[in-house]
Design a protein around this motif. Structure first.
Motif, PDB file in Angstrom:
ATOM      1  N   ARG A  12     -10.551  -4.497   3.239  1.00  0.00           N
ATOM      2  CA  ARG A  12      -9.017  -3.965   3.780  1.00  0.00           C
ATOM      3  C   ARG A  12      -9.157  -4.385   5.250  1.00  0.00           C
TER       4      ARG A  12
ATOM      5  N   ARG B 259      -5.743  -6.001   0.326  1.00  0.00           N
ATOM      6  CA  ARG B 259      -5.188  -4.702  -0.315  1.00  0.00           C
ATOM      7  C   ARG B 259      -6.279  -4.308  -1.635  1.00  0.00           C
TER       8      ARG B 259
ATOM      9  N   ASP C 181      -3.966   3.259   1.179  1.00  0.00           N
ATOM     10  CA  ASP C 181      -4.209   1.694   1.359  1.00  0.00           C
ATOM     11  C   ASP C 181      -5.396   1.270   0.445  1.00  0.00           C
TER      12      ASP C 181
END
Length: 337
Positions: free
Chosen positions: A180, A185, A208
């Motif tokens: 990340r 992602r 996230d």
């Protein structure tokens, strides 16, 4: 396929754990390493030693307090008169807002969720290099192609400040957080027979990183207190955690049907990389006897995951010594193509 392993991961050699009130031999043994390595090599994996990313990526997931505990607790423990060779807690706080004690015994109870994560002289070194193995494989995924991290000890029961279930550092979580930070992602797909409760806990309030776990129903299976379908995340993370608890004895067909739901959620999240927390303990002959997935079933599971068409990082979790262990890993990695 590129693969990673460090010989220092064998330094952790737990002697026992407690189950049903009995002292039993710990199944998370260093002997798993050569069996899994041979299984990966049979699928064409080529192993390299990991590089050292340092403490930063570990501290991005785990508290500094917890990391200091892991590094120092064994030497402190041995200063207790009559202490056993392994750190095993005998008391736990009833809440995480309780007093944080200075005692080694008290801190063991704070940072170890159960009696299945004994800490000995080589535990920190092994866990540290297990995490570096996951990070090196994550770096290889960014360079192109899938990668396999032979992480041992495993990691998915480790929370931000809590060991448990043979796990000390959350290798899949550390790798996902590192990916990340590189602008990816990530989704974490946990296919171990046990719920990835530590992974869920680390990312539960975040949007996230998507966390998805297929596992035996915790109503009657470890880790008992986490893994229910209604656990969907909290705060900004609400809707970013998916649990798919399945009945004991689930076979290939029913497992693959649940996996299709998991993969649909990963597509909906828009993931551009998937971290697979690979437990081979869903196999019908695994000592924990949770599911009845066959060796061929692992190939079909991997083929379905590969169908996402996304970069894949495979991080080893459970799967214990039994005749089909290495063959199951071969079958899974071959299924990735």
């Amino acid at each position: 396929m590129r693969a990673f392993l460090d010989a220092r991961q064998g330094a952790h050699d737990p002697q026992m754990f407690m189950a049903n009130g009995q002292r039993l031999p710990n199944p998370e043994k260093p002997e798993r390493i050569p069996v899994l390595k041979a299984g990966a090599e049979a699928a064409g994996a080529v192993f390299a030693a990991p590089r050292d990313f340092g403490m930063g990526p570990l501290a991005a997931v785990h508290s500094a307090e917890y990391l200091a505990f892991l590094q120092g607790i064994h030497s402190r423990w041995l200063r207790i008169e009559g202490a056993a060779a392994e750190v095993i807690p005998n008391i736990h706080p009833d809440r995480r807002s309780a007093n944080y004690p200075k005692s080694a015994v008290g801190q063991a109870g704070w940072h170890q969720a159960d009696t299945a994560c004994p800490i000995a002289a080589g535990t920190w070194e092994a866990a540290y290099w297990s995490a570096q193995t996951a990070l090196s494989a994550a770096e290889a995924v960014l360079a192109g192609g899938p990668a396999y991290a032979l992480c041992r000890p495993p990691g998915h029961h480790a929370f931000a400040d809590l060991a448990g279930g043979f796990c000390f550092l959350n290798n899949a979580g550390i790798a996902a957080e590192w990916l990340r930070a590189q602008g990816m992602r990530p989704a974490i797909l946990d296919v171990d027979v046990h719920h990835g409760n530590g992974t869920q806990g680390i990312f539960y309030a975040r949007s996230d990183v998507l966390t998805v776990s297929l596992h035996a129903d915790p109503d009657r299976f470890y880790p008992f207190f986490w893994g229910a379908a209604q656990e969907r995340g909290e705060g900004t993370g609400l809707g970013y955690n998916l649990n798919l608890p399945l009945p004991r004895g689930t076979d290939d067909a029913d497992y693959l049907a649940a996996l299709a739901v998991a993969l649909a959620r990963i597509r909906a999240f828009g993931a551009d990389v998937v971290v697979v927390a690979l437990g081979l303990d869903a196999h019908e002959a695994d000592p924990f006897q949770g599911f009845r997935v066959t060796t061929g079933g692992f190939t079909r599971i991997a083929e379905a995951i590969a169908g996402l068409g996304l970069p894949l990082l495979v991080v080893q979790e459970g799967g214990y010594l039994q005749p089909a262990l290495g063959t199951n890993l071969t079958a899974f990695l071959q299924g990735l193509g």
